[in-house]
Design a protein around this motif. Structure first.
Motif, mmCIF file in Angstrom:
data_model
loop_
_atom_site.group_PDB
_atom_site.id
_atom_site.type_symbol
_atom_site.label_atom_id
_atom_site.label_comp_id
_atom_site.label_asym_id
_atom_site.label_seq_id
_atom_site.Cartn_x
_atom_site.Cartn_y
_atom_site.Cartn_z
ATOM 1 N N THR B 21 0.832 -1.211 0.000
ATOM 2 C CA THR B 21 0.000 0.000 0.000
ATOM 3 C C THR B 21 0.862 1.256 0.000
ATOM 4 O O THR B 21 0.626 2.201 -0.769
ATOM 5 N N LEU B 22 1.876 1.263 0.885
ATOM 6 C CA LEU B 22 2.752 2.437 0.956
ATOM 7 C C LEU B 22 3.522 2.622 -0.344
ATOM 8 O O LEU B 22 3.680 3.744 -0.832
ATOM 9 N N ALA B 23 3.996 1.483 -0.920
ATOM 10 C CA ALA B 23 4.755 1.575 -2.168
ATOM 11 C C ALA B 23 3.894 2.182 -3.274
ATOM 12 O O ALA B 23 4.350 3.041 -4.035
ATOM 13 N N LEU B 24 2.638 1.755 -3.349
ATOM 14 C CA LEU B 24 1.737 2.301 -4.376
ATOM 15 C C LEU B 24 1.415 3.761 -4.090
ATOM 16 O O LEU B 24 1.368 4.593 -4.992
ATOM 17 N N ALA B 25 1.207 4.072 -2.797
ATOM 18 C CA ALA B 25 0.820 5.437 -2.435
ATOM 19 C C ALA B 25 1.949 6.423 -2.724
ATOM 20 O O ALA B 25 1.701 7.535 -3.197
ATOM 21 N N PHE B 26 3.196 6.022 -2.457
ATOM 22 C CA PHE B 26 4.317 6.941 -2.668
ATOM 23 C C PHE B 26 4.600 7.174 -4.141
ATOM 24 O O PHE B 26 5.293 8.122 -4.500
ATOM 25 N N ARG B 27 4.090 6.290 -4.998
ATOM 26 C CA ARG B 27 4.301 6.481 -6.441
ATOM 27 C C ARG B 27 3.339 7.497 -7.030
ATOM 28 O O ARG B 27 3.520 7.948 -8.146
ATOM 29 N N ARG B 28 2.282 7.824 -6.273
ATOM 30 C CA ARG B 28 1.269 8.742 -6.807
ATOM 31 C C ARG B 28 1.735 10.182 -6.713
ATOM 32 O O ARG B 28 2.471 10.562 -5.800
ATOM 33 N N ASP B 29 1.265 10.970 -7.678
ATOM 34 C CA ASP B 29 1.574 12.402 -7.690
ATOM 35 C C ASP B 29 0.776 13.073 -6.566
ATOM 36 O O ASP B 29 -0.453 13.012 -6.555
#
Lengths: 153, 180
Positions: B21-29
């Motif tokens: 979840t964190l990995a996906l969230a940090f990839r977002r603008d």
């Protein structure tokens, strides 16, 4: 005797006043606005409700809620209007029946899992049960006791 | 013991889920925050022009790509993004793209003075009671919304926007409009 009657009357009056104060009454429009805005997060503040914030944005939101209350909208309809614009984030307490409701459930699940782990660990590290003595051991002990009794004479 | 093993597995799965979840969230603008209004029909509005020359209704812009920019003269990032807005406006001024500036929490006088000072030639309107900003879920200026020709909000940008982001979003919507 008169004193007791007076105390009883005073208690009755007190109970009556409490009942009167706690009686169900129709909530006023202002009270509804306060209740609704107390649950809404001020978008330009740090952890403040719309009710408590003095910002211009919060004032505009309070005005909007007051207008919706005057129009006869229900609390759910007013909440839905803000949710449509800001998502569940707009509520200071995230609704349980939503993805953000996980913030309520996850800590409880983690605490339960921790309790189970700790309980299991405590049971596992207890003193091992004493082994039953074998027949040769018993025989040897009896022989030793008999020897010592004979030596003491 | 079996229960403890199940709990251990659940903890590992939970931690893995957290990491993913964190990995996906940090990839977002972080400027591209998808709150309630994105992918929904743009809330309708009719607002007074800042210069007082009548009203503008979103319904009148139906079928066009609309860029709605919330701004204020007291907002420093708004002045920072303004040159990009001016260039993009010049690029699309004779096309099917409409830029609309919504003045946020400000008097008409101050808003109009800012518009003149910054060389803003696109239509600007006043959101006097903040209702439009609230219906769009605005946190504060500057914020930019991209509305497709179908009237649906395709994206939003929180904070100062640059030319590349504007052109990319506009071209995507123009492409979708021409393929319809």
């Amino acid at each position: 005797m008169n004193g007791r009657i007076l105390i009883a009357l005073a208690l009755l009056a007190l109970a009556g006043a409490l009942v009167f104060a706690a009686r169900p009454h129709d909530i006023t429009a202002d009270e509804r606005v306060d209740q609704i805005t107390a649950q809404l997060r001020c978008p330009v503040c740090q952890g403040l409700s719309v009710k408590d914030s003095t910002s211009e944005t919060a004032r505009q939101m309070r005005d909007l809620v007051a207008q919706r209350v005057r129009e006869g909208r229900t609390d759910a309809e007013i909440d839905a209007e803000f949710r449509a614009a800001y998502g569940d984030w707009i509520f200071l307490a995230p609704p349980v029946a939503s993805w953000s409701g996980l913030v309520w459930l996850v800590p409880i699940a983690v605490i339960a899992a921790g309790l189970v782990l700790v309980t299991g660990r405590l049971r596992g590290t207890g003193a091992p049960p004493a082994a039953e003595p074998t027949s040769p051991d018993v025989a040897a002990l009896r022989e030793r006791v008999a020897r010592e009794e004979a030596a003491e004479g | 013991m079996i229960l403890a093993r199940v709990v251990r597995i659940a903890v590992v799965v939970g931690l893995l889920g957290l990491v993913v979840t964190l990995a996906l969230a940090f990839r977002r603008d972080p400027h591209d925050i998808r709150t309630g209004t994105v992918n929904k029909p743009a809330p309708a509005f009719t607002l007074q022009r800042l210069d007082g020359s009548g009203q503008v209704s979103l319904a009148d812009l139906s079928g066009k790509v609309v860029v709605v920019n919330f701004f204020a003269s007291w907002c420093l990032p708004c002045t920072q993004e303004n040159p990009a807005l001016v260039r993009v406006y010049e690029r699309y001024r004779s096309s099917d793209v409409v830029m609309l500036g919504v003045n946020y929490q400000e008097s008409h006088e101050n808003g109009l003075a800012y518009v003149k000072r910054m060389g803003i030639a696109w239509t600007t309107v006043a959101d006097d009671d903040g209702r439009v900003a609230l219906s769009y879920g605005v946190f504060g200026p500057p914020e930019t919304f991209f509305i497709g020709s179908d009237g649906v909000i395709a994206g939003r940008h929180i904070g100062p926007i640059d030319e590349e982001t504007l052109v990319t979003a506009i071209e995507k919507l123009r492409g979708q409009a021409s393929s319809r």
